[in-house]
Design a protein around this motif. Structure first.
Motif, PDB file in Angstrom:
ATOM      1  N   PHE A 138      58.080  40.564  34.232  1.00 44.46           N
ATOM      2  CA  PHE A 138      56.974  41.218  34.420  1.00 44.46           C
ATOM      3  C   PHE A 138      56.273  41.462  35.465  1.00 44.46           C
ATOM      4  CE2 PHE A 138      57.529  39.288  30.241  1.00 44.46           C
ATOM      5  CZ  PHE A 138      57.537  40.369  29.402  1.00 44.46           C
ATOM      6  N   VAL A 139      55.942  42.818  36.012  1.00 42.07           N
ATOM      7  CA  VAL A 139      55.727  43.263  37.377  1.00 42.07           C
ATOM      8  C   VAL A 139      54.603  44.146  37.317  1.00 42.07           C
ATOM      9  CG1 VAL A 139      56.517  44.469  39.356  1.00 42.07           C
ATOM     10  CG2 VAL A 139      58.124  43.006  38.243  1.00 42.07           C
ATOM     11  N   PHE A 140      53.663  43.802  37.948  1.00 45.69           N
ATOM     12  CA  PHE A 140      52.577  44.691  38.108  1.00 45.69           C
ATOM     13  C   PHE A 140      52.850  45.731  39.126  1.00 45.69           C
ATOM     14  CE2 PHE A 140      48.248  46.030  39.608  1.00 45.69           C
ATOM     15  CZ  PHE A 140      47.625  46.437  38.357  1.00 45.69           C
ATOM     16  N   ILE A 141      52.729  47.105  39.091  1.00 42.22           N
ATOM     17  CA  ILE A 141      52.822  48.221  39.943  1.00 42.22           C
ATOM     18  C   ILE A 141      51.564  48.417  40.488  1.00 42.22           C
ATOM     19  CG2 ILE A 141      53.899  50.207  40.766  1.00 42.22           C
ATOM     20  CD1 ILE A 141      55.921  48.333  39.847  1.00 42.22           C
ATOM     21  N   ASN A 142      51.115  48.214  41.702  1.00 39.64           N
ATOM     22  CA  ASN A 142      49.782  48.408  42.253  1.00 39.64           C
ATOM     23  C   ASN A 142      49.777  49.871  42.703  1.00 39.64           C
ATOM     24  OD1 ASN A 142      47.227  47.965  43.272  1.00 39.64           O
ATOM     25  ND2 ASN A 142      47.921  47.234  45.336  1.00 39.64           N
ATOM     26  N   ARG A 143      48.843  50.527  42.193  1.00 39.34           N
ATOM     27  CA  ARG A 143      48.471  52.056  42.619  1.00 39.34           C
ATOM     28  C   ARG A 143      46.963  51.899  42.785  1.00 39.34           C
ATOM     29  NH1 ARG A 143      46.468  54.797  37.936  1.00 39.34           N
ATOM     30  NH2 ARG A 143      47.333  53.530  36.105  1.00 39.34           N
ATOM     31  N   PHE A 144      46.144  50.802  42.843  1.00 37.65           N
ATOM     32  CA  PHE A 144      44.846  50.771  43.095  1.00 37.65           C
ATOM     33  C   PHE A 144      44.356  50.425  44.517  1.00 37.65           C
ATOM     34  CE2 PHE A 144      46.263  49.796  38.880  1.00 37.65           C
ATOM     35  CZ  PHE A 144      45.576  50.728  38.137  1.00 37.65           C
ATOM     36  N   ARG A 145      43.228  50.919  44.830  1.00 42.46           N
ATOM     37  CA  ARG A 145      42.569  50.832  46.256  1.00 42.46           C
ATOM     38  C   ARG A 145      41.847  49.295  46.174  1.00 42.46           C
ATOM     39  NH1 ARG A 145      39.308  56.225  46.802  1.00 42.46           N
ATOM     40  NH2 ARG A 145      38.945  55.621  44.697  1.00 42.46           N
ATOM     41  N   TYR A 150      41.001  49.498  39.532  1.00 44.38           N
ATOM     42  CA  TYR A 150      41.890  48.843  38.539  1.00 44.38           C
ATOM     43  C   TYR A 150      41.130  48.688  36.946  1.00 44.38           C
ATOM     44  CZ  TYR A 150      44.138  45.007  35.847  1.00 44.38           C
ATOM     45  OH  TYR A 150      44.691  44.249  34.583  1.00 44.38           O
ATOM     46  N   LEU A 151      40.000  48.131  37.104  1.00 44.07           N
ATOM     47  CA  LEU A 151      39.285  47.940  35.688  1.00 44.07           C
ATOM     48  C   LEU A 151      38.892  49.337  35.167  1.00 44.07           C
ATOM     49  CD1 LEU A 151      36.841  44.998  36.807  1.00 44.07           C
ATOM     50  CD2 LEU A 151      38.915  44.951  35.253  1.00 44.07           C
ATOM     51  N   MET A 152      38.495  50.277  35.907  1.00 48.27           N
ATOM     52  CA  MET A 152      37.952  51.404  35.592  1.00 48.27           C
ATOM     53  C   MET A 152      39.042  52.371  34.992  1.00 48.27           C
ATOM     54  SD  MET A 152      34.813  51.130  35.494  1.00 48.27           S
ATOM     55  CE  MET A 152      34.437  52.836  34.939  1.00 48.27           C
ATOM     56  N   ALA A 153      40.616  52.251  35.450  1.00 51.83           N
ATOM     57  CA  ALA A 153      41.496  52.761  34.966  1.00 51.83           C
ATOM     58  C   ALA A 153      42.030  52.252  33.667  1.00 51.83           C
ATOM     59  CB  ALA A 153      42.688  52.566  35.953  1.00 51.83           C
ATOM     60  N   GLY A 266      46.654  40.468  44.702  1.00 51.33           N
ATOM     61  CA  GLY A 266      47.684  41.358  45.038  1.00 51.33           C
ATOM     62  C   GLY A 266      47.374  42.718  45.332  1.00 51.33           C
ATOM     63  N   ILE A 267      46.090  43.307  44.593  1.00 48.19           N
ATOM     64  CA  ILE A 267      45.412  44.588  44.859  1.00 48.19           C
ATOM     65  C   ILE A 267      44.721  44.461  46.042  1.00 48.19           C
ATOM     66  CG2 ILE A 267      43.652  46.209  44.058  1.00 48.19           C
ATOM     67  CD1 ILE A 267      44.503  45.408  41.186  1.00 48.19           C
ATOM     68  N   GLU A 268      44.003  43.531  46.459  1.00 54.68           N
ATOM     69  CA  GLU A 268      43.131  43.465  47.470  1.00 54.68           C
ATOM     70  C   GLU A 268      43.890  43.355  48.710  1.00 54.68           C
ATOM     71  OE1 GLU A 268      40.454  40.042  46.681  1.00 54.68           O
ATOM     72  OE2 GLU A 268      38.987  41.602  45.198  1.00 54.68           O
ATOM     73  N   ASP A 269      45.034  42.578  48.796  1.00 54.47           N
ATOM     74  CA  ASP A 269      45.898  42.163  50.028  1.00 54.47           C
ATOM     75  C   ASP A 269      46.819  43.356  49.930  1.00 54.47           C
ATOM     76  OD1 ASP A 269      44.517  40.012  50.138  1.00 54.47           O
ATOM     77  OD2 ASP A 269      46.228  38.664  49.841  1.00 54.47           O
TER      78      ASP A 269
END
Length: 330
Positions: A138-145, A150-153, A266-269
């Motif tokens: 299971f992989v999270f594809i990060n498209r968020f700043r 991420y939460l709002m999406a 992962g998002i923040e980095d």
């Protein structure tokens, strides 16, 4: 076909060989997968289990030996000594390193046919033969700043669940420690998860965690008590959730907080992908992960035994999680 008992021997042979097309492909593979080769070298020192590396044309096949339960996915026991094509660590990466699928499949099948006993290819990204599956990844594809984006999406019901888990985790303190400070208490928490796993493989010794250059995060309550540990590692543009440790009595809320911590980090980095690993399908899919299918091949060098295995191949196969989660609004 050539075989080597250490990564250093394999590297030395590749670097000393004439730089023809095949050799250049092998050098490119070693360079592209330098982080994994480093991991394999540490495992040779801390988790010796009959590692052997095969070079077949321009592909590298990683193998090791272990006693495997062939009926894991049926919740039954049928243990047998096997040569495993894969990494000698509970990660979803394949043990096949090749420039393309065709050369990887050909090389793996040559190694499999060479073995006289039982061989199991784990976590392959494509079918070698048959249709058997192992645990999906299971992989999270990060498209968020950032984490707020991420939460709002997310659709409102999934967002409420995440915010509820975070609220339950108020007071948890996440703190990075040095690998050399990985203690027997951290190792006990890791072993607690391994020992209650439905799909156990190897248990790594404490020396691995102290030797490997990973990011270790301990989790404590406000009173200072240690309740969990996380082991992460960045490989290129991918953050990999390698291991976690906590006691069963801490409950699902703590585990979900660990998963959310990994995704937030992962998002923040700025990682493009966050590899959340295998198992816990529902929890990871509800956080917005996508499923990567992983394949399995069980083969025996004895034709009679192999014929029986082929007829029973469905018994070795993982049953995928079938609920569809539409986590994001778009």
């Amino acid at each position: 076909m050539r075989s080597f008992v250490s990564i250093s021997e394999l590297k030395a042979w590749v670097l000393s060989s004439e730089p023809d097309d095949m050799n250049r492909s092998l050098r490119a593979l070693l360079e592209k997968n330098a982080d994994i080769m480093e991991l394999l070298q540490v495992l040779e020192e801390t988790n010796l289990c009959g590692q052997e590396y095969f070079v077949v044309n321009d592909a590298i096949i990683v193998t090791y030996r272990m006693r495997l339960n062939l009926l894991t996915f049926m919740k039954r026991s049928l243990r047998a000594d096997a040569r495993i094509i894969g990494l000698p660590i509970s990660m979803s990466r394949s043990g096949i390193f090749a420039s393309d699928e065709a050369s990887g499949r050909k090389a793996a099948l040559e190694v499999i046919k060479r073995e006289k006993g039982l061989t199991v290819a784990l976590n392959t990204d494509y079918r070698l033969r048959g249709n058997s599956l192992t645990l999906s990844n299971f992989v999270f594809i990060n498209r968020f700043r950032d984490f707020d984006e991420y939460l709002m999406a997310m659709r409102s019901s999934y967002r409420r669940n995440v915010l509820g888990v975070i609220e339950e985790g108020n007071g948890l303190v996440f703190r990075r420690i040095e690998s050399s400070d990985f203690s027997t208490l951290h190792h006990m928490l890791y072993r607690s998860v391994v020992e209650r796993s439905e799909y156990p493989l190897e248990t790594l010794p404490i020396e691995f965690f102290r030797s490997y250059d990973s990011e270790i995060v301990e989790v404590r309550r406000t009173d200072g008590s240690l309740i969990a540990v996380l082991v992460l590692r960045g490989y290129g543009d991918t953050l990999t959730f390698m291991f976690c440790g906590f006691r069963r009595e801490e409950g699902a809320s703590l585990y979900h907080n660990l998963l959310i911590y990994v995704i937030r980090k992962g998002i923040e980095d700025g990682y493009k992908r966050i590899d959340m690993g295998q198992t816990s399908e529902a929890a990871k899919l509800r956080l917005g992960c996508t499923e990567e299918i992983k394949h399995l091949l069980v083969y025996h060098g004895n034709p009679v035994v192999n014929s029986v295995i082929r007829r029973a191949s469905g018994r070795f196969s993982y049953r995928r999680y079938k609920v569809l989660h539409r986590v994001f609004r778009t």
